[in-house]
Design a protein around this motif. Sequence first.
Motif, PDB file in Angstrom:
ATOM      1  N   ARG A 155       0.831  -1.208   0.000  1.00  0.00           N
ATOM      2  CA  ARG A 155       0.000   0.000   0.000  1.00  0.00           C
ATOM      3  C   ARG A 155       0.868   1.261   0.000  1.00  0.00           C
ATOM      4  O   ARG A 155       0.580   2.238  -0.698  1.00  0.00           O
ATOM      5  N   SER A 156       1.959   1.211   0.755  1.00  0.00           N
ATOM      6  CA  SER A 156       2.857   2.364   0.811  1.00  0.00           C
ATOM      7  C   SER A 156       3.526   2.632  -0.534  1.00  0.00           C
ATOM      8  O   SER A 156       3.775   3.783  -0.891  1.00  0.00           O
ATOM      9  N   LEU A 157       3.811   1.560  -1.266  1.00  0.00           N
ATOM     10  CA  LEU A 157       4.507   1.711  -2.539  1.00  0.00           C
ATOM     11  C   LEU A 157       3.562   2.062  -3.684  1.00  0.00           C
ATOM     12  O   LEU A 157       3.906   2.885  -4.548  1.00  0.00           O
ATOM     13  N   PHE A 158       2.367   1.459  -3.703  1.00  0.00           N
ATOM     14  CA  PHE A 158       1.505   1.549  -4.885  1.00  0.00           C
ATOM     15  C   PHE A 158       0.282   2.454  -4.719  1.00  0.00           C
ATOM     16  O   PHE A 158      -0.262   2.919  -5.721  1.00  0.00           O
ATOM     17  N   LEU A 159      -0.159   2.700  -3.493  1.00  0.00           N
ATOM     18  CA  LEU A 159      -1.404   3.450  -3.313  1.00  0.00           C
ATOM     19  C   LEU A 159      -1.199   4.831  -2.709  1.00  0.00           C
ATOM     20  O   LEU A 159      -1.918   5.773  -3.058  1.00  0.00           O
ATOM     21  N   PHE A 160      -0.248   4.964  -1.807  1.00  0.00           N
ATOM     22  CA  PHE A 160      -0.037   6.270  -1.188  1.00  0.00           C
ATOM     23  C   PHE A 160       0.593   7.242  -2.183  1.00  0.00           C
ATOM     24  O   PHE A 160       1.131   6.844  -3.209  1.00  0.00           O
ATOM     25  N   TYR A 195       6.011   3.139  -9.109  1.00  0.00           N
ATOM     26  CA  TYR A 195       6.036   1.671  -9.077  1.00  0.00           C
ATOM     27  C   TYR A 195       5.041   1.068 -10.062  1.00  0.00           C
ATOM     28  O   TYR A 195       5.280  -0.022 -10.592  1.00  0.00           O
ATOM     29  N   TRP A 196       3.942   1.763 -10.325  1.00  0.00           N
ATOM     30  CA  TRP A 196       3.032   1.304 -11.374  1.00  0.00           C
ATOM     31  C   TRP A 196       3.720   1.375 -12.734  1.00  0.00           C
ATOM     32  O   TRP A 196       3.614   0.441 -13.541  1.00  0.00           O
ATOM     33  N   LEU A 197       4.410   2.461 -12.994  1.00  0.00           N
ATOM     34  CA  LEU A 197       5.096   2.618 -14.274  1.00  0.00           C
ATOM     35  C   LEU A 197       6.205   1.577 -14.429  1.00  0.00           C
ATOM     36  O   LEU A 197       6.352   0.967 -15.497  1.00  0.00           O
ATOM     37  N   ALA A 198       6.976   1.368 -13.364  1.00  0.00           N
ATOM     38  CA  ALA A 198       8.074   0.396 -13.440  1.00  0.00           C
ATOM     39  C   ALA A 198       7.539  -1.009 -13.702  1.00  0.00           C
ATOM     40  O   ALA A 198       8.053  -1.734 -14.571  1.00  0.00           O
ATOM     41  N   ALA A 200      17.078   5.194  -7.651  1.00  0.00           N
ATOM     42  CA  ALA A 200      17.642   4.164  -8.520  1.00  0.00           C
ATOM     43  C   ALA A 200      16.549   3.459  -9.313  1.00  0.00           C
ATOM     44  O   ALA A 200      16.765   3.037 -10.455  1.00  0.00           O
ATOM     45  N   THR A 201      15.355   3.357  -8.734  1.00  0.00           N
ATOM     46  CA  THR A 201      14.232   2.745  -9.444  1.00  0.00           C
ATOM     47  C   THR A 201      13.797   3.608 -10.623  1.00  0.00           C
ATOM     48  O   THR A 201      13.364   3.085 -11.660  1.00  0.00           O
TER      49      THR A 201
END
Length: 472
Positions: free
Chosen positions: A366-371, A378-381, A442-443
């Motif tokens: 949730r922290s990576l994809f929704l907040f 992260y959606w794009l990656a 880096a991502t």
Amino acid sequence: MIDTIASIIGLGLPWLFGALVLRLLIPVTPLGRGVLIAGYGYLVGIIASTVLLRALSASGVGFSLIAVLFTILPLFALLIWANYRWSAAITTPRLSDEWLTLTAWQWVLIIGLCSLIVLRFYHLALEVWWRPLFGWDATMHWATKTRVFTEWQQLMPFVNYDVWLTQPADRVFTDPHPNYPLTIPLMQTWMNVFIGEYNDHLMNLPWLGAYIALGLLLAGQLRALGSSLITTAIFTYFLLSLPLLNTHIALAGYADVWVGIYYFAALLAFYQWATTGQRWQLGLAVMTALVLPLLKNEGLFWLVTFIPALAALWLPARRLFILLGSATIAGALLIWLLPADMMIAGHRLAELNLGWRFDAFLPVLRSLFLFDSWHLLYWLAMGLLVINIAQRQQWARPFIAVSFALFTGYGLFFLLFLTTNYANAAAGDTSVSRIALHLAPATVFWTWLLFQQVSQTSAVYSADPACNKSFC
């Protein structure tokens, strides 16, 4: 006004020092050489300033402004002489002809993105310039040491509470994390040396410099890799507009953004070296990677991620997976068998309370994809990764090596929140994004690599109608 001028000089001198050093080391051939020198020069110079303060303290001279100036002025004289002595260092780098071929809408887009970056920097600068030090970890763990070092004009010992209670009160100090590395407090102390006193907002100007350097690093390395001007502008804006990155610049005083920047700088240079074989890029990668444990104890883990990256670069696939699988099993057994009071990167194993906590998995996602911390990073990656797989891309070794480094980093990231008492922080939606900040820049670069693969394949499809829809 005097404090402001002094702080600008204090920030500018290390930057100039690092730029002069790299002007000698970076050849004139790559596009974006000046941008690379400015970006990496800042990272080299700001660390050099902390090394100088350590040396002055160890020699008993102390952190007086006179001592600092008498030490650095001869170094500047030597560097200026060396830059003029070797003509290669002052040759004008070649410029790209691409500027002449831009269409009107491309000019508008590039200028618009650059304007947004400048506007954002202006607002961040006002925050850092006016806001006193924010009273969370920046005050509890880092500024305590800064205040003491500034007042005493030398390094002073910090110990745990129980030891502090048994020592003379005027020679030993304590705070919640006395074993944290001293690099961040020394950056702030350097600024205070020039200001002449402890100043809890102007001492945070290095964070503003870090924001500029971060954009220069990405733009310079992408141009050196052959990225188009418009793609470079888009991804540079994408990086510098990440919400949590901006927050850590505005609330300057934390170490996490520095870990993210140095890891980002090291991975960029590592990829360049793996792609081109340029030794100066390897030098940049080694220099910036070795700084990581000096910023935070956790930096040791991110430094370790370069081991699987090197293995992926040199070993055949079969041996690579056997080696990494064996290393993972051996590492797990070693942690299981180590004594509970064993210290790893500043943490006792007993304090980590190891065990599986799968209930933290969804909060981490949730922290990576929704907040809002990362927008759509992260959606794009993940979307570009799926497209790459669907296109059956033939990934080169350097890309695989960088991927192994990042996947190892995220593996450690998930292990931290799924197997230790940090799971409690994940469940409360704290700490996750702050640790992800170590890997997020880096991502962005990894996302650019995936985008390049997709765009090149699309260009091949457009140029050759005979290509089928699955693979050309």
